[in-house]
Design a protein around this motif. Structure first.
Motif, PDB file in Angstrom:
ATOM      1  N   GLU A 166      11.271   2.954 -14.700  1.00 30.25           N
ATOM      2  CA  GLU A 166      11.922   3.195 -13.203  1.00 30.25           C
ATOM      3  C   GLU A 166      10.584   3.128 -12.460  1.00 30.25           C
ATOM      4  N   GLN A 167       9.573   2.759 -13.008  1.00 28.29           N
ATOM      5  CA  GLN A 167       8.415   2.742 -11.623  1.00 28.29           C
ATOM      6  C   GLN A 167       9.163   1.152 -10.891  1.00 28.29           C
ATOM      7  N   ASP A 168       9.743   0.209 -12.223  1.00 26.47           N
ATOM      8  CA  ASP A 168       9.554  -1.551 -12.177  1.00 26.47           C
ATOM      9  C   ASP A 168      11.002  -0.989 -10.726  1.00 26.47           C
ATOM     10  N   LYS A 169      11.686  -0.095 -10.752  1.00 26.87           N
ATOM     11  CA  LYS A 169      12.739  -0.128 -10.307  1.00 26.87           C
ATOM     12  C   LYS A 169      12.268   0.556  -9.414  1.00 26.87           C
ATOM     13  N   PHE A 170      12.041   1.429  -9.370  1.00 24.35           N
ATOM     14  CA  PHE A 170      11.467   1.888  -7.242  1.00 24.35           C
ATOM     15  C   PHE A 170      10.474   0.801  -6.882  1.00 24.35           C
ATOM     16  N   VAL A 171       9.688   0.013  -7.148  1.00 24.11           N
ATOM     17  CA  VAL A 171       8.837  -1.170  -6.321  1.00 24.11           C
ATOM     18  C   VAL A 171      10.122  -1.545  -5.626  1.00 24.11           C
TER      19      VAL A 171
ATOM     20  N   THR B 277       6.833  -5.698  -9.961  1.00 20.09           N
ATOM     21  CA  THR B 277       7.004  -4.662 -10.836  1.00 20.09           C
ATOM     22  C   THR B 277       5.581  -3.738 -10.473  1.00 20.09           C
ATOM     23  N   ARG B 278       5.954  -2.246 -11.718  1.00 18.90           N
ATOM     24  CA  ARG B 278       4.415  -1.587 -10.801  1.00 18.90           C
ATOM     25  C   ARG B 278       3.013  -2.541 -11.163  1.00 18.90           C
ATOM     26  N   ALA B 279       3.346  -3.398 -12.873  1.00 18.86           N
ATOM     27  CA  ALA B 279       1.655  -4.039 -13.150  1.00 18.86           C
ATOM     28  C   ALA B 279       1.522  -4.761 -11.541  1.00 18.86           C
TER      29      ALA B 279
ATOM     30  N   ALA C 158       0.868  -1.191  -0.012  1.00 17.10           N
ATOM     31  CA  ALA C 158      -0.203   0.433  -0.285  1.00 17.10           C
ATOM     32  C   ALA C 158       0.462   1.452   0.097  1.00 17.10           C
ATOM     33  N   LEU C 159       1.844   1.257   0.509  1.00 18.48           N
ATOM     34  CA  LEU C 159       2.829   2.103   0.714  1.00 18.48           C
ATOM     35  C   LEU C 159       3.213   3.059  -0.180  1.00 18.48           C
ATOM     36  N   ALA C 160       4.556   1.774  -1.090  1.00 19.04           N
ATOM     37  CA  ALA C 160       4.374   1.753  -2.367  1.00 19.04           C
ATOM     38  C   ALA C 160       3.857   2.579  -3.859  1.00 19.04           C
ATOM     39  N   PHE C 161       2.654   1.354  -3.612  1.00 19.65           N
ATOM     40  CA  PHE C 161       1.629   1.773  -4.579  1.00 19.65           C
ATOM     41  C   PHE C 161       1.492   3.329  -4.195  1.00 19.65           C
ATOM     42  N   ALA C 162       1.278   4.185  -3.066  1.00 16.42           N
ATOM     43  CA  ALA C 162       0.440   5.520  -2.973  1.00 16.42           C
ATOM     44  C   ALA C 162       1.936   5.860  -2.926  1.00 16.42           C
ATOM     45  N   LEU C 163       3.092   6.595  -2.787  1.00 15.56           N
ATOM     46  CA  LEU C 163       3.852   6.977  -3.712  1.00 15.56           C
ATOM     47  C   LEU C 163       4.270   6.581  -4.864  1.00 15.56           C
ATOM     48  N   LEU C 164       4.266   5.823  -5.193  1.00 11.82           N
ATOM     49  CA  LEU C 164       4.404   5.628  -6.829  1.00 11.82           C
ATOM     50  C   LEU C 164       2.602   7.170  -7.361  1.00 11.82           C
ATOM     51  N   ARG C 165       1.610   6.925  -7.311  1.00  9.22           N
ATOM     52  CA  ARG C 165       0.551   7.575  -7.515  1.00  9.22           C
ATOM     53  C   ARG C 165       0.476   8.600  -6.990  1.00  9.22           C
ATOM     54  N   GLY C 166       1.285   9.179  -6.085  1.00 10.23           N
ATOM     55  CA  GLY C 166       1.239  10.772  -5.256  1.00 10.23           C
ATOM     56  C   GLY C 166       2.724  10.759  -6.488  1.00 10.23           C
ATOM     57  N   ALA C 167       3.406  10.593  -6.366  1.00 11.34           N
ATOM     58  CA  ALA C 167       4.847  11.063  -8.011  1.00 11.34           C
ATOM     59  C   ALA C 167       4.155  10.981  -9.023  1.00 11.34           C
TER      60      ALA C 167
END
Length: 98
Positions: A67-72, A92-94, A47-56
């Protein structure tokens, strides 16, 4: 809270006690869920990783899919510090959104 020791981070005993003592009572189904259980740790991490990506995205940070996959994957380090097994986590983001 995490302390940096010799080039790595370790979880403090206070954090471990907090997780061990946090319990959610699900009265409608008659069960409890403890914060130190893998399912809760994994869900919170995801949930935190998802929220950070959505916030970005919401605030204009234009990350490529790679880059999103690398962040995950990079977030697996934080997940391990709170007791998650990275093998159980999305890579991965997906996968995170699935």
């Amino acid at each position: 809270m995490f302390l940096r020791t010799g080039g790595s981070y370790v979880q403090t005993s206070e954090e471990l006690v907090l997780h061990r003592n946090t319990v959610k009572y699900r009265l409608h189904i008659g069960t409890t869920l403890r914060a130190d259980e893998p399912v809760w740790i994994d869900w919170t991490h995801n949930a935190l990783a998802f929220a950070l990506l959505r916030g970005a995205e919401a605030f204009g940070l234009d990350l490529t899919p790679a880059e999103q996959d690398k962040f995950v994957v990079e977030q697996h380090i934080a997940a391990e510090l709170v007791g998650a097994d990275p093998a159980r986590l999305p890579a991965t983001r997906a996968d995170l959104e699935a």
